[in-house]
Design an enzyme around this catalytic site. Structure first.
Site, PDB file in Angstrom:
ATOM      1  CE1 TYR A 125      -3.754  -2.369   0.226  1.00 56.91           C
ATOM      2  CE2 TYR A 125      -2.594  -3.318   2.094  1.00 56.91           C
ATOM      3  CZ  TYR A 125      -3.593  -3.386   1.143  1.00 56.91           C
ATOM      4  OH  TYR A 125      -4.431  -4.467   1.113  1.00 56.91           O
ATOM      5  CG  HIS A 142      -9.291  -0.849  -5.007  1.00 55.53           C
ATOM      6  ND1 HIS A 142      -9.727  -1.118  -3.732  1.00 55.53           N
ATOM      7  CD2 HIS A 142     -10.330  -1.073  -5.835  1.00 55.53           C
ATOM      8  CE1 HIS A 142     -10.987  -1.502  -3.796  1.00 55.53           C
ATOM      9  NE2 HIS A 142     -11.385  -1.476  -5.053  1.00 55.53           N
TER      10      HIS A 142
END
Length: 146
Positions: A26, A104
């Site tokens: 991430y 995302h």
């Protein structure tokens, strides 16, 4: 109070841990870092962002309804793990008039098979995934063009 169009930026479960949560997937940006960049970008685009995060599905649904009632220009939604499980969020998106853009950081299609199904994506107007924090800025650019 501003007369500029508002884009809601809604982030789901565990995104409050960005920057420390699996940075190899991430990245190192925190959610606050992303929100700050979006606010700067929104100002340049003649927009305002209303950034929120919750670990609770019902709260995200309430915020989608709020975006609808407030006449928001768009919603950027990173539903986190709810992306792959929440028919309730899917139904909420389908029941509002505000376009929702799925966002995302990573690309779910390149990850575990259970992440390949997106109930959010089946209702969303557009999708941005796999560009790290830039997925949000790309989505905001798209929202500005709606």
């Amino acid at each position: 109070m501003t007369d500029l169009p508002t884009v809601f930026v809604l982030s789901g479960p565990n995104l409050n841990l960005l920057g420390t949560r699996e940075p190899e997937i991430y990245g190192h940006d925190t959610l606050d870092d992303i929100h700050a960049r979006l606010a700067d970008q929104a100002a340049k685009l003649g927009l305002v962002v209303d950034c929120r995060q919750s670990n609770h599905e019902g709260v995200l649904i309430d915020w989608l309804h709020e975006a609808h009632h407030a006449g928001a220009k768009a919603v950027l939604l990173n539903a986190g793990g709810y992306t792959h499980t929440s028919i309730a969020l899917h139904d909420a998106i389908k029941s509002i008039k505000v376009p929702v853009i799925e966002v995302h950081l990573s690309d779910p299609m390149t990850r575990e098979p259970f992440r390949h199904t997106s109930y959010i994506g089946r209702a969303a107007a557009a999708h941005f995934a796999g560009h790290g924090a830039d997925s949000y800025t790309l989505a905001l650019d798209a929202a500005a063009r709606l």
